[in-house]
Design a protein around this motif. Structure first.
Motif, PDB file in Angstrom:
ATOM      1  N   GLY A 157       0.817  -1.203   0.000  1.00  0.00           N
ATOM      2  CA  GLY A 157       0.000   0.000   0.000  1.00  0.00           C
ATOM      3  C   GLY A 157       0.850   1.252   0.000  1.00  0.00           C
ATOM      4  N   ASN A 158       0.187   2.395   0.211  1.00  0.00           N
ATOM      5  CA  ASN A 158       0.917   3.655   0.352  1.00  0.00           C
ATOM      6  C   ASN A 158       0.216   4.508   1.399  1.00  0.00           C
ATOM      7  N   GLY A 159       0.739   5.691   1.646  1.00  0.00           N
ATOM      8  CA  GLY A 159       0.129   6.581   2.621  1.00  0.00           C
ATOM      9  C   GLY A 159       0.081   5.941   4.003  1.00  0.00           C
ATOM     10  N   ASP A 160      -1.117   6.007   4.636  1.00  0.00           N
ATOM     11  CA  ASP A 160      -1.275   5.479   5.986  1.00  0.00           C
ATOM     12  C   ASP A 160      -1.122   3.961   6.039  1.00  0.00           C
ATOM     13  N   GLN A 161      -1.275   3.298   4.891  1.00  0.00           N
ATOM     14  CA  GLN A 161      -1.172   1.840   4.861  1.00  0.00           C
ATOM     15  C   GLN A 161       0.044   1.387   4.042  1.00  0.00           C
ATOM     16  N   ALA A 162       1.095   2.203   4.077  1.00  0.00           N
ATOM     17  CA  ALA A 162       2.298   1.902   3.303  1.00  0.00           C
ATOM     18  C   ALA A 162       2.982   0.629   3.777  1.00  0.00           C
ATOM     19  N   GLN A 163       2.763   0.251   5.034  1.00  0.00           N
ATOM     20  CA  GLN A 163       3.384  -0.959   5.556  1.00  0.00           C
ATOM     21  C   GLN A 163       2.409  -2.128   5.603  1.00  0.00           C
ATOM     22  N   ARG A 164       1.410  -2.108   4.738  1.00  0.00           N
ATOM     23  CA  ARG A 164       0.425  -3.184   4.674  1.00  0.00           C
ATOM     24  C   ARG A 164       0.357  -3.744   3.260  1.00  0.00           C
ATOM     25  N   LEU A 165      -0.201  -4.949   3.173  1.00  0.00           N
ATOM     26  CA  LEU A 165      -0.350  -5.645   1.892  1.00  0.00           C
ATOM     27  C   LEU A 165      -1.820  -5.736   1.519  1.00  0.00           C
ATOM     28  N   PHE A 166      -2.081  -5.643   0.218  1.00  0.00           N
ATOM     29  CA  PHE A 166      -3.435  -5.730  -0.327  1.00  0.00           C
ATOM     30  C   PHE A 166      -3.463  -6.842  -1.381  1.00  0.00           C
ATOM     31  N   ARG A 167      -4.450  -7.709  -1.275  1.00  0.00           N
ATOM     32  CA  ARG A 167      -4.545  -8.848  -2.185  1.00  0.00           C
ATOM     33  C   ARG A 167      -5.513  -8.559  -3.325  1.00  0.00           C
ATOM     34  N   GLU A 168      -5.092  -8.854  -4.560  1.00  0.00           N
ATOM     35  CA  GLU A 168      -5.936  -8.710  -5.743  1.00  0.00           C
ATOM     36  C   GLU A 168      -5.797  -9.939  -6.640  1.00  0.00           C
ATOM     37  N   PRO A 169      -6.877 -10.356  -7.300  1.00  0.00           N
ATOM     38  CA  PRO A 169      -6.729 -11.317  -8.388  1.00  0.00           C
ATOM     39  C   PRO A 169      -6.149 -10.612  -9.623  1.00  0.00           C
ATOM     40  N   VAL A 170      -5.270 -11.272 -10.335  1.00  0.00           N
ATOM     41  CA  VAL A 170      -4.655 -10.738 -11.551  1.00  0.00           C
ATOM     42  C   VAL A 170      -4.851 -11.742 -12.676  1.00  0.00           C
ATOM     43  N   ARG A 171      -5.268 -11.268 -13.817  1.00  0.00           N
ATOM     44  CA  ARG A 171      -5.466 -12.139 -14.971  1.00  0.00           C
ATOM     45  C   ARG A 171      -4.142 -12.327 -15.712  1.00  0.00           C
ATOM     46  N   VAL A 172      -3.788 -13.560 -16.000  1.00  0.00           N
ATOM     47  CA  VAL A 172      -2.536 -13.855 -16.690  1.00  0.00           C
ATOM     48  C   VAL A 172      -2.802 -14.801 -17.861  1.00  0.00           C
ATOM     49  N   ARG A 173      -1.891 -14.788 -18.792  1.00  0.00           N
ATOM     50  CA  ARG A 173      -1.910 -15.760 -19.892  1.00  0.00           C
ATOM     51  C   ARG A 173      -0.667 -16.627 -19.752  1.00  0.00           C
ATOM     52  N   THR A 174      -0.859 -17.896 -19.577  1.00  0.00           N
ATOM     53  CA  THR A 174       0.254 -18.809 -19.366  1.00  0.00           C
ATOM     54  C   THR A 174      -0.121 -20.162 -19.960  1.00  0.00           C
ATOM     55  N   SER A 175       0.661 -21.181 -19.696  1.00  0.00           N
ATOM     56  CA  SER A 175       0.318 -22.514 -20.198  1.00  0.00           C
ATOM     57  C   SER A 175      -0.694 -23.165 -19.272  1.00  0.00           C
ATOM     58  N   ALA A 176      -1.484 -24.100 -19.825  1.00  0.00           N
ATOM     59  CA  ALA A 176      -2.534 -24.765 -19.043  1.00  0.00           C
ATOM     60  C   ALA A 176      -1.958 -25.582 -17.897  1.00  0.00           C
ATOM     61  N   THR A 177      -0.699 -25.978 -18.020  1.00  0.00           N
ATOM     62  CA  THR A 177      -0.071 -26.822 -16.986  1.00  0.00           C
ATOM     63  C   THR A 177       0.900 -26.043 -16.114  1.00  0.00           C
ATOM     64  N   ALA A 178       0.824 -24.724 -16.145  1.00  0.00           N
ATOM     65  CA  ALA A 178       1.769 -23.900 -15.394  1.00  0.00           C
ATOM     66  C   ALA A 178       1.620 -24.110 -13.893  1.00  0.00           C
ATOM     67  N   ASP A 179       2.716 -23.986 -13.182  1.00  0.00           N
ATOM     68  CA  ASP A 179       2.722 -24.046 -11.728  1.00  0.00           C
ATOM     69  C   ASP A 179       2.001 -22.799 -11.198  1.00  0.00           C
ATOM     70  N   PRO A 180       0.916 -22.967 -10.417  1.00  0.00           N
ATOM     71  CA  PRO A 180       0.166 -21.795  -9.952  1.00  0.00           C
ATOM     72  C   PRO A 180       0.977 -20.866  -9.057  1.00  0.00           C
ATOM     73  N   ILE A 181       1.901 -21.420  -8.271  1.00  0.00           N
ATOM     74  CA  ILE A 181       2.737 -20.570  -7.417  1.00  0.00           C
ATOM     75  C   ILE A 181       3.676 -19.747  -8.286  1.00  0.00           C
ATOM     76  N   GLU A 182       4.280 -20.383  -9.268  1.00  0.00           N
ATOM     77  CA  GLU A 182       5.154 -19.656 -10.190  1.00  0.00           C
ATOM     78  C   GLU A 182       4.387 -18.542 -10.890  1.00  0.00           C
ATOM     79  N   SER A 183       3.167 -18.832 -11.350  1.00  0.00           N
ATOM     80  CA  SER A 183       2.377 -17.828 -12.066  1.00  0.00           C
ATOM     81  C   SER A 183       2.082 -16.626 -11.186  1.00  0.00           C
ATOM     82  N   SER A 184       1.689 -16.858  -9.918  1.00  0.00           N
ATOM     83  CA  SER A 184       1.372 -15.748  -9.025  1.00  0.00           C
ATOM     84  C   SER A 184       2.603 -14.909  -8.704  1.00  0.00           C
ATOM     85  N   VAL A 185       3.715 -15.570  -8.389  1.00  0.00           N
ATOM     86  CA  VAL A 185       4.923 -14.824  -8.013  1.00  0.00           C
ATOM     87  C   VAL A 185       5.459 -14.031  -9.195  1.00  0.00           C
TER      88      VAL A 185
END
Length: 295
Positions: free
Chosen positions: A57-85
């Protein structure tokens, strides 16, 4: 953040390719789907999916984390942890109040065994200089992202969360960002997550109807969603109390989702989620959305 929504039942996912300034603040580039390891994908091999990513985050929450889903294009067999990181380093959040301190990477080694996720990063990922607090938050950003990916993909179930081991060029115990020495294993610290946050990527609209979602990840009370018209003079249209006090046991790691639907005319609005934490501190997150007439 500003989004424009047209039509019925549209779920908006906005991600962009990211690069960063030397201080770790992301720059903004054109929108689109993050294309992970695109050199390996051709034709029908391309596969779109949505992966969880944690942002700073930023401002008052600069030391906090915010979770969002992100759309990606990858292979159907991709490692989900690798894709997220990798998305965490390559993408930019839908909400421009958020950011990342990681440099983009195009390769990553991952493994998951006996409750431990191992990530092997190239040294270029941690080449920026950060102070110790920001470096520790950046590491928690990666840990939370990896754990969220393991959870959302079904690699882990129940309450036992995996730990994360981070290697740099195959070596453990490295100093990253010039100020933080990596321990052998790390746990995702719940205190790093933002107490309340909106989920603009889950925005849904039908003609005249806006559905907004927020997330509570701290023990908080007095949770409220507010919709304010920004056309002409600012005017609060709706104050929607979420009639529940949340404990740590309820919010845990993934948090509790709060959702409300409001009837709106076409126009521009600010949606805000607010709450008070256990120490009496006010927490908030907001975004601006333009709701257009349906075509």
């Amino acid at each position: 953040m500003t989004q424009t929504v047209v039509g019925a039942g549209l779920a908006v996912f906005l991600t962009v390719v990211a690069c960063s300034h030397s201080d770790g603040t992301p720059t903004t580039t054109a929108g689109g789907t993050v294309d992970l390891r695109s050199d390996r994908l051709t034709g029908d091999q391309a596969w779109q999916s949505v992966v969880p990513v944690c942002w700073t985050g930023n401002g008052d929450q600069a030391q906090r984390l915010f979770r969002e889903p992100v759309r990606v294009r990858t292979s159907a067999t991709a490692d989900p942890i690798e894709s997220s990181v990798m998305a965490m380093t390559q993408a930019q959040p839908a909400d421009t109040d958020y950011g990342s301190m990681w440099s983009p990477i195009t390769s990553l080694g991952t493994s998951f065994s006996r409750g431990v996720i191992t990530l092997d990063l190239p040294s270029t990922a941690v080449s920026q200089s950060l102070d110790a607090d920001r470096a520790e938050l950046a590491v928690q950003q990666m840990v939370h992202t990896a754990v969220a990916a393991a959870q959302s993909s079904g690699l882990v179930t129940g309450g036992d969360l995996p730990q994360v081991r981070i290697l740099v060029d195959g070596e453990s115990g490295q100093e990253v960002f010039g100020s933080y020495s990596l321990p052998d294993k790390l746990s995702a610290d719940p205190a790093a997550l933002a107490g309340v946050s909106l989920e603009p990527e889950r925005l849904q609209v039908e003609p005249g109807v806006l559905t907004v979602s927020g997330r509570v990840t701290d023990p908080v009370h007095d949770v409220e969603l507010t919709v304010e018209s920004l056309d002409g003079e600012a005017e609060v249209l709706q104050r929607m109390a979420v009639n529940q006090d949340y404990s740590r046991a309820e919010t845990a790691m993934s948090g509790v989702e709060v959702t409300r639907t409001v009837t709106l005319e076409a126009g521009t609005y600010r949606v805000t989620i607010t709450a008070t934490d256990a120490d009496g501190k006010a927490l908030s997150d907001d975004f601006v959305v333009t709701v257009a007439e349906p075509e």
